[in-house]
Each structure stands twice: as C-alpha cells, then as structure tokens.
Design a protein around this motif. Structure first.
Motif, PDB file in Angstrom:
ATOM      1  N   GLU A  99      31.530  -3.084  72.176  1.00 34.22           N
ATOM      2  CA  GLU A  99      32.516  -2.993  72.152  1.00 34.22           C
ATOM      3  C   GLU A  99      33.505  -3.300  71.033  1.00 34.22           C
ATOM      4  O   GLU A  99      33.249  -4.576  70.898  1.00 34.22           O
ATOM      5  CB  GLU A  99      33.429  -2.944  73.681  1.00 34.22           C
ATOM      6  N   GLN A 145      36.874  -4.753  70.477  1.00 34.58           N
ATOM      7  CA  GLN A 145      37.944  -5.555  71.048  1.00 34.58           C
ATOM      8  C   GLN A 145      38.917  -6.110  70.104  1.00 34.58           C
ATOM      9  O   GLN A 145      38.729  -6.530  69.153  1.00 34.58           O
ATOM     10  CB  GLN A 145      37.154  -6.567  71.895  1.00 34.58           C
ATOM     11  N   SER A 157      42.411  -8.184  70.289  1.00 35.02           N
ATOM     12  CA  SER A 157      43.444  -9.332  70.887  1.00 35.02           C
ATOM     13  C   SER A 157      44.778  -9.500  69.947  1.00 35.02           C
ATOM     14  O   SER A 157      44.312  -9.949  68.817  1.00 35.02           O
ATOM     15  CB  SER A 157      42.720 -10.476  71.329  1.00 35.02           C
ATOM     16  N   ARG A 179      45.308  -7.204  75.222  1.00 35.50           N
ATOM     17  CA  ARG A 179      44.007  -7.045  74.696  1.00 35.50           C
ATOM     18  C   ARG A 179      43.519  -5.643  74.993  1.00 35.50           C
ATOM     19  O   ARG A 179      43.849  -5.092  76.038  1.00 35.50           O
ATOM     20  CB  ARG A 179      43.115  -7.842  75.635  1.00 35.50           C
ATOM     21  N   GLY A 180      42.647  -5.067  74.328  1.00 34.53           N
ATOM     22  CA  GLY A 180      42.321  -3.511  74.324  1.00 34.53           C
ATOM     23  C   GLY A 180      40.915  -3.370  73.844  1.00 34.53           C
ATOM     24  O   GLY A 180      40.601  -4.113  72.822  1.00 34.53           O
ATOM     25  N   GLU A 232      41.687   1.326  75.150  1.00 41.33           N
ATOM     26  CA  GLU A 232      41.799   1.253  76.799  1.00 41.33           C
ATOM     27  C   GLU A 232      42.359  -0.258  76.896  1.00 41.33           C
ATOM     28  O   GLU A 232      41.848  -1.147  76.602  1.00 41.33           O
ATOM     29  CB  GLU A 232      40.329   1.235  77.207  1.00 41.33           C
ATOM     30  N   ARG A 280      43.208  -3.478  78.471  1.00 38.69           N
ATOM     31  CA  ARG A 280      42.779  -4.383  79.504  1.00 38.69           C
ATOM     32  C   ARG A 280      43.963  -5.471  79.885  1.00 38.69           C
ATOM     33  O   ARG A 280      43.607  -5.962  81.042  1.00 38.69           O
ATOM     34  CB  ARG A 280      41.554  -5.135  79.031  1.00 38.69           C
ATOM     35  N   ASN A 281      44.767  -5.875  79.092  1.00 44.09           N
ATOM     36  CA  ASN A 281      45.686  -6.918  79.333  1.00 44.09           C
ATOM     37  C   ASN A 281      46.970  -6.557  78.529  1.00 44.09           C
ATOM     38  O   ASN A 281      46.857  -6.259  77.306  1.00 44.09           O
ATOM     39  CB  ASN A 281      44.926  -8.329  78.956  1.00 44.09           C
TER      40      ASN A 281
END
Length: 698
Positions: free
Chosen positions: A279, A281, A283, A429-430, A442, A444-445
């Motif tokens: 993925e 990612q 941040s 975070r995604g 998406e 996540r945080n």
C-alpha cells in the motif's frame, strides 16, 4: 475528478489587434478562452479564431490585473519541475510575461513603477502549482473535500495566492458576462491556483526503506507583507506572517522522480511503476505560526530597535476571537506556544498575548513551573469552562533565557511540557484506495489539534521549535510504520539526519526571506545541531542586512504585496502616487551628508604643496566634518523622515509619526524656519485607515 476539469498542462497563446486567444493543443475539443482588446471582456469560443498569430506556449495563466492605465494578462512562461508527490508533479514558477491589452505609445511613470513592482515581486517570490494536485490543502483537508470539484474550487482560500488576480476568470466562470450569461464551466481548466511559500520533495531512504519526505509551508495571502510593515492582527482576524507547515512522509511510492508533465489518471493515483503490492501510505503532520493576535506594531525610526506600540488588548478581542474561531474550526484544539522574552522590550508583547488569552477563555487556570536555574520556565493558561475558546491552551517558554550560553539542549524542556499534547493530537495517516481513479485516500488516523508557535517575528526561534516538534512526531510516525524499532530514533541514520536538518533549515531561510528580506538566524543549530561561531557571524551579517532592508528597501516590497494581493487598487489612485512629497530641505540632507564625507576625504588625502598653508585646509576639513556630523545626527534623530515607507497603503502609525516628527523639525533652531510650514507629505485623509484595502479582496 475528470481530466477535463483539471488545469490545462499546455496552452498556446494567439494574439491579434483585437484579442488574445488561449487554446490547449492537447484538448482540441475544449473551448478557446478569448480576451478582447482593449476592453478585457472574456468569452469562450468553440470555433477557430481567424487572424490570430501564435505567440508562444505557456505553462498557465497566473491571472489578470488592472493597473492605472491598462489591464495585463500575466502568463507563466517557464516552470521548473520540483518532484512528484504521490505521483503528481509539482512545479515552481520561474518566469512570467505581462501581456498588455492596449498598445501604449507613451510611458507613464506610475504605470511603469507598478509593473516593475509586480515583476520584481513575482520573480523573487517562491510560487508553486500543480495541474493535478491541490497543494494549497493538507492531506487531511483533501480527504474531506469533493474530488469531483475543479482544482480552483477546492483550493484553500488562505493559500490561493493568486486569488485576486484570478478574480476576472473566477467571476466569468460563476456568472458569465453580458455576452455569455450563466456559469461557464469551460473556463475551469484555465484557472490555475498558485501557492506561495516553501516546498521541497526528496526521495530518500531510512534504514534501507525507500520513502519520500516532503516539507510544504504555505503562506497566507491575508495580511501579507514585510517584517515591520505587517504586524499583529486586523479587524477580520487575519494575523501577519501566518504560515501552515506540513511535513509529509510517503511510503511505497515509486513515482517520486523528476520528469516532465504528469500523465493521465494512472499516474495521478500513486501506483505507476508498481509498489510490489504494498500500500502507498501517507503520513503528515501540520503546525502553524503567526503573529501575536493583538493590535501592535514596531515603528521604524532608523534605530536598530524599533519602537514597540501595543494599541490595547480589549479593542482587538473580537478580531482575536474571529482568528481563533477559524483556527479551531480548521485544526481543532490550539496549543499556543509563545517564545518571546519575558523581560525587556518584548515583555509588553508577552503580557498583551496573555491578557488576550485570559479574555477569550472561560475562567482560566494559570500555573507556572520553576526550577533552580531560572525564575520562570513555563507559564500555562488552561481553560476552565466549556466554551469554544476553551480549546485554546497557552504555553509560555522563555526561549532566549533558557538557551543562553549555547545551551540549546534545554529546548527539550518545552518538548517535555508538550509531550502529552503531542501524544493526544496524533497525526494524519491514509492509504491509497485501490479502486479510486482520483487517488483518494482511506483515512486511518486524524490529527486532532495543532501547535501554533510564535516569537516576535515568527521566524528564527519559531523555526527551531517547529523543527524540534517535527522531529518528535517523525520518530513516532516511522515507529508506527515499522521502519524504526520502539525507542529508536532516525538520528541513528546519519544520512537521513543530515537531510532532515537541511530540510528544516531551508524552510527557515525561505520563510524568513519572504518576510524579513534575509535568511533565518540560528540555522547553524538547525543544520548541524550545534551553535557555532561561524553561525553567529552569519547571524550578525543577516541582522545588519535586515536593518538595512527593513528601513530602506521594504517600502516598495510592501507595495508589491499590496498590489499583487489586491489590497490596493491602482485604478482608483491619484497621479504621481510614488512622488516624494517631503520638504526639499529634508530630502537634501542625506545628499549633504554624502558631500561632507566626500570633502573630508578629499581634504585628508589631497597632497599639500610645500609652501601651502595648513590652517585653511584644516578649517575646510573641520567645517565639512561638523556639517557631516550634524547631518548624521539630524537623520538619526528624525529617522521617521528617512525610512522608506510604503506609499500605496501607508500605515496609520507611520502617518502619525511623520506629522509629529515634522512638527519637531519645524521647532529646530537651525533649519526649522527653512522647512515649509504647509504639509507636503502624507495626506491624513488618504491614510486614515491603511487596512481599508484588505476588505476589497473579499
């Protein structure tokens, strides 16, 4: 978002006596944007325009601006690729060209000055854009926006730097003209949002793991200006030198190399080139900085230390409330870290900020922490109620006192104080959504709060503290991503450590240069972790350069900000606005000083004839030495008459100080009777409210 709504990557400009036409060769079915000459009326044409000669290819339209005599289209003729962020190429504006709507046979001095100000401003200002990525918004805000909207509609209004000069295109897009009524979506690809600030994208690795690290600092277009001519807060709640800094880490992104224009949708979602099934990612961590939100100013008088004016706290309460309402809405809880000195001239600014926070929060609880080295290390104002303003948390740290004697390790004391807040605020975070054409994430945080740091200028001390907080959060992000082991820091990777320090030192220099005119102070500590003698000497050179620029060069620079951002409209200005209207004798004194210095040197170094008399030469030198000393004393004592003030939107305190100084000069026993009694300088009626132009942009 469809490719049709993205800004065009290639535009051809055609010119004729009657119009300018803009077309995209890669989108032959798209409408042609036509700007009629000399009226400046906009229209869209679906057919080929005959009689137009191709002038050049451009990277985009920066905007349109009306000066005193003519309107100009500003086009970007050269853009430099800065790197890819999640697959999207980011560019820096390198060169522009002004296309006049009229052919002007004669030169007008004011019009030429306006053009020179704008060209110098655009050339020196670091401006960035992307055809497919919204660099005005953080990743967290992007995740909450509708990706089907055109890029300019999603741009953050604070950081949409060319918003004013794009207003003609935006107004045409939203309401059309008398010839073409209603909304004109065909204009969307011609509207290109540009950001002003700092941007670096660096593909690297840490502990053998490839990552891309990026740092983006976005400067607000509201209340923008230079160091001493833009301080504090305005009536709308905008503070000076407001910057949002986002530190970004991209993991498993193989599309970060330099190259030409980004490709289609596949290249825009961060998966071109493949990531081995892993993925992508993201941040990111966001911090802000901004001037102390009260009505205050530092008045240039040619003294090294300007006079500090604080014009009341209660009168600025509504503006400060508006400011923090916006900050809380955008970022959540605000941890207000104040780094100004608690003694000396900065003490009044510190106390004013604390009074403002007490006015805003409900039943504040105030505490202080002390140790055996300093009288006071922290002052903390925490809310006691449940109102919206109670999401403000004020923390004072006496930066200079704590780090004096090169004890820079003591900044860790502030980090310890903020530790719990940093733990709670998290970071964004995604990960890439596999089936998203627009490259949506998406989430996540979320980051739930922000640290807002300030010193007097929001430059040197501020950047040291922000880099320290960014280091703490980055270690946490890399640990959460599994790149670092628990308890390990990226400082163990010497290469990455050096890169991180350089990144934040570059940020310090860019933010400082746009506000103060020089690079930042204390960057030797940011770059190396040590305070060095060489760094101290560089700080001395920067301090001297700042003094010269802030007193003698920043007036035109402030004028260029006001002109580009629309806080001053040349079309409504009188003629000869740039003329020097000081009494002639006042203008002549610097020249007399120069002549005196020259004659003294001539007298000292001229060879005397063997039979020549000594006394006349000595009297000559003494006379001009006395004249020079008097001139120097006069200039220093009446410095407000010799500061290069902004001429388009002069500040009210500058007007008041000018009149007061002129009255004092008229009482001078030597030249008072020679100074004209009538006021030839600043017009009180014209400068009653220097901030009036701020409202015109809205």
């Amino acid at each position: 978002m469809t490719a049709r709504s993205l800004p065009f990557r290639d535009i051809n400009v055609h010119a004729s006596i009657t119009h300018y036409a803009f077309t995209s060769p890669s989108s032959p079915s798209a409408s042609t944007l036509v700007v009629d000459r000399p009226s400046g009326d906009l229209r869209l044409s679906d057919g080929a325009l005959l009689g137009g000669k191709r002038v050049s290819s451009i990277a985009g339209i920066l905007g349109m601006i009306k000066l005193r005599l003519d309107k100009y289209i500003i086009v970007i003729t050269k853009a430099q690729p800065m790197g890819r962020l999640k697959g999207h190429m980011i560019y820096k504006v390198i060169a522009t060209e002004f296309l006049p709507l009229r052919e002007r046979p004669l030169h007008d001095p004011d019009e030429d000055t306006y053009l020179a100000l704008l060209k110098t401003f655009i050339k020196s200002g670091p401006m960035y854009f992307s055809y497919s990525f919204d660099i005005t918004n953080t990743f967290q805000r992007q995740s909450q926006l509708d990706p089907s909207q055109p890029l300019w509609k999603r741009a953050d209004d604070r950081f949409f730097w060319n918003r004013f000069i794009q207003s003609d295109l935006i107004n045409f897009r939203t309401s059309g003209t008398r010839h073409q009524h209603g909304q004109q979506p065909g204009v969307d690809p011609y509207i290109l949002p540009v950001m002003f600030g700092m941007l670096e994208i660096i593909p690297t690795s840490i502990k053998g793991t490839p990552i891309t690290i990026s740092l983006i600092t976005r400067r607000s277009r509201h209340r923008a200006g230079t160091r001493y001519f833009s301080r504090g807060i305005d009536e709308q709640g905008h503070v000076s030198n407001f910057n949002e800094t986002e530190q970004i880490i991209v993991l498993n992104d193989n599309t970060s190399g330099l190259g030409g224009f980004a490709g289609g949708g596949g290249m825009q979602n961060g998966k071109v080139g493949g990531t081995g099934g892993k993925e992508t990612q993201i941040s990111s961590y966001v911090q802000t900085r901004g001037s102390i939100p009260v009505l205050w100013a530092e008045v240039n008088t040619l003294h090294y230390t300007p006079k500090l004016q604080i014009r009341g706290v209660e009168s600025a309460a509504s503006a400060a409330r508006a400011h923090f309402d916006e900050q809380i809405r955008l970022y959540g809880d605000n941890f207000l870290v104040n780094l100004v000195n608690q003694k000396g001239r900065e003490q009044r600014a510190k106390e004013a900020y604390e009074q403002m926070v007490k006015l805003l929060v409900t039943s504040p609880r105030e505490t202080s922490q002390q140790d055996n080295i300093t009288d006071e290390k922290f002052r903390i104002i925490e809310p006691g109620g449940r109102q919206e303003m109670d999401r403000l948390h004020y923390i004072y740290f006496d930066f200079h006192n704590e780090t004096k004697g090169l004890k820079w390790h003591r900044t860790q004391l502030l980090l310890d104080q903020l530790n719990d807040a940093l733990e709670r605020q998290q970071y964004f975070r995604g990960v890439d959504m596999p089936a998203s054409f627009e490259g949506q994430l998406e989430v996540r945080n979320h980051q739930t709060s922000v640290v807002r740091t300030n010193c007097m200028d929001c430059l040197d001390r501020t950047n040291v503290v922000q880099s320290m907080l960014a280091r703490w959060v980055l270690n946490r992000q890399l640990t959460d991503l599994g790149i670092l082991a628990h308890g390990e820091t990226f400082g163990s990777d010497a290469g990455f450590e050096l890169l991180f320090r350089k990144l934040w030192a570059d940020n310090a220099d860019v933010v400082s240069k746009s506000y103060s005119g020089t690079g930042a102070l204390k960057t030797d500590f940011t770059r190396t972790g040590l305070r060095t003698k060489a760094g101290a000497m560089q700080d001395l050179r920067n301090s001297i350069t700042r003094y010269v620029k802030n007193n003698f060069l920043d007036g035109p620079r402030q004028d260029s900000f006001d002109l580009f951002l629309g806080t001053y409209l040349p079309s409504t200005s009188p003629h000869m606005v740039f003329a020097d209207r000081r009494p002639l004798l006042i203008q002549s004194i610097p020249y007399i000083l120069s002549f005196s210095f020259f004659f003294v040197l001539v007298g000292i170094f001229t060879r005397r004839l063997p039979d020549g008399a000594v006394l006349p030469l000595r009297m000559f030198i003494l006379f001009w030495f006395v004249v020079g000393c008097w001139c120097l004393s006069f200039i220093y004592s009446n410095g407000m008459l010799y500061v290069n003030w902004p001429k388009l939107n002069p500040r009210p305190w500058a007007t008041e100080g000018y009149h007061e100084t002129i009255k004092n000069v008229q009482k001078d026993k030597v030249i008072g009777p020679l100074v004209a009694r009538h006021e030839r300088g600043l017009s009180t009626a014209r400068y009653t409210n220097a901030e009036e132009g701020k409202k015109r942009i809205e």
